[in-house]
Scaffold this active site. Structure first.
Site, PDB file in Angstrom:
ATOM      1  N   SER A   1     -15.193   7.053  -0.550  1.00 23.02           N
ATOM      2  CA  SER A   1     -14.508   7.285  -1.821  1.00 23.02           C
ATOM      3  C   SER A   1     -15.167   8.451  -2.570  1.00 23.02           C
ATOM      4  O   SER A   1     -15.231   9.564  -2.044  1.00 23.02           O
ATOM      5  CB  SER A   1     -14.492   6.000  -2.646  1.00 23.02           C
ATOM      6  OG  SER A   1     -13.580   6.087  -3.715  1.00 23.02           O
TER       7      SER A   1
ATOM      8  N   GLU B   1      -3.239   4.925   1.698  1.00 23.68           N
ATOM      9  CA  GLU B   1      -4.024   5.340   0.539  1.00 23.68           C
ATOM     10  C   GLU B   1      -3.340   6.429  -0.295  1.00 23.68           C
ATOM     11  O   GLU B   1      -2.759   7.374   0.249  1.00 23.68           O
ATOM     12  CB  GLU B   1      -5.391   5.862   0.979  1.00 23.68           C
ATOM     13  CG  GLU B   1      -6.263   4.810   1.644  1.00 23.68           C
ATOM     14  CD  GLU B   1      -7.706   5.252   1.741  1.00 23.68           C
ATOM     15  OE1 GLU B   1      -8.265   5.671   0.700  1.00 23.68           O
ATOM     16  OE2 GLU B   1      -8.271   5.182   2.840  1.00 23.68           O
TER      17      GLU B   1
ATOM     18  N   HIS C   1      -7.832   1.510   1.074  1.00 23.68           N
ATOM     19  CA  HIS C   1      -9.016   2.258   0.662  1.00 23.68           C
ATOM     20  C   HIS C   1     -10.303   1.572   1.119  1.00 23.68           C
ATOM     21  O   HIS C   1     -10.547   0.405   0.826  1.00 23.68           O
ATOM     22  CB  HIS C   1      -9.006   2.410  -0.858  1.00 23.68           C
ATOM     23  CG  HIS C   1     -10.016   3.364  -1.395  1.00 23.68           C
ATOM     24  ND1 HIS C   1     -10.079   4.680  -1.008  1.00 23.68           N
ATOM     25  CD2 HIS C   1     -11.029   3.199  -2.300  1.00 23.68           C
ATOM     26  CE1 HIS C   1     -11.061   5.287  -1.651  1.00 23.68           C
ATOM     27  NE2 HIS C   1     -11.663   4.402  -2.426  1.00 23.68           N
TER      28      HIS C   1
END
Length: 314
Positions: A153, A247, A277
């Site tokens: 991320s 995502e 994610h």
């Protein structure tokens, strides 16, 4: 369809984020440290550390860092892992599970810096902390040929920025990099931010917009340190990018892969159909998570072997 235990863990993850969302939207007067602590404690329970690894905290350049050591380690192997959380709500305790699985499979020590986060410490302080920790790790005298960098991320974007900063400072680059679900474009201008919004159960575009505003604190989202799709990435290490097809960050990740490749960085892109994610955190619960992590380990392991072989032949 997710296995029942993975479905329960996913629901638990969504529930764990409640204090963060309530804090961001003004529905709660809980402090940011308390909101983070609640979130990371819940994730530590949902995704516990595997057996066969130990944990302690060390200092890297003034940054408290979680050191993960597997029982079976190949001497000299090191992974520098940058956790996610939108630069706002992550924490190393939430990553004992993922970092532990990574350490066991790679047979390497894993360093996870506990960098400061927004809104108390906005851009560029989380990046500065992480780079200082990386620099301090190099100063310990390990062999960069058996050093890899990975992150998810926000951490998946930061690994590109850390490599750039290392290149510009003439510091050794890692043998390889693995970006998991990288948040590579804080403008969210790609098509996936629209057509996949609401499909990914973990991230929505609105949620990411709020995180970006807290992190950037007035800085432009096109700043290359925040969004590496706009950065000079020439000369970086071979990089694997793994992204879930569901995502909202899909477009940013594929654009990052294209940008790296167009600048002569050896790049591998994996798009996982149906995945959400950072599904890797479900290692031990979800076959796709185990498979994706094995691919990441193979990529790094191959880079370690190639680096050592090349230097022996030279």
């Amino acid at each position: 369809m997710l296995p029942e235990n993975a479905k329960n863990a996913l629901n638990g993850w969504i529930k764990a984020a409640t204090p963060i969302i309530e804090k961001m939207t003004g529905q709660s007067d809980i402090s940011w440290p308390d909101a983070r602590a609640s979130y990371v404690d819940d994730l530590d329970k949902l995704f516990p550390a595997p057996e066969g690894v130990s944990f302690r905290h060390v200092d890297l350049g003034g940054v408290s860092t979680m050191l993960v050591t597997p029982d079976n380690v190949i001497e000299g192997r090191v992974l520098f892992y940058v956790h996610g959380g939108g630069y706002v709500h992550g924490g190393v305790k939430a990553y004992r599970g993922l970092a532990g699985h990574y350490a066991k499979q790679l047979r390497a020590q894993v360093y996870v810096p506990d960098y400061r986060q927004a809104p108390e410490y906005p851009f560029p302080l989380p990046i500065d902390d992480t780079f200082n920790a990386y620099r301090a790790l190099l100063e310990q005298g390990g062999d960069p040929r058996t050093l890899a960098i990975s992150g998810d991320s926000a951490g998946g974007a930061m690994i590109v920025t850390i490599m750039r900063k290392a290149r510009d400072a003439k510091l050794p680059l890692p043998a390889a990099a693995v970006a998991i679900s990288p948040w590579a474009d804080l403008t969210h201008c790609g098509v996936s931010a629209r057509i996949r919004n609401g499909i990914d159960p973990i991230c929505t575009t609105d949620f990411l917009d709020q995180l970006a505003a807290l992190f950037l604190a007035g800085e432009l989202p096109t700043n290359p340190d925040a969004s590496p799709i706009f950065a000079d990435v020439r000369g970086l290490s071979p990089t694997l990018i793994q992204i879930g097809e569901n995502e909202v960050m899909l477009h940013g990740a594929t654009r990052l892969a294209s940008h790296l490749g167009e600048n002569r960085v050896r790049t591998t892109l994996e798009v996982w159909p149906g995945m959400f994610h950072v599904w890797h955190i479900f290692s031990g619960l979800l076959p796709e998570a185990d498979h994706a992590l094995r691919n990441a380990v193979r990529f790094i392991d191959d880079a370690f072997t190639s680096e050592l072989d090349t230097n022996e032949q030279a």
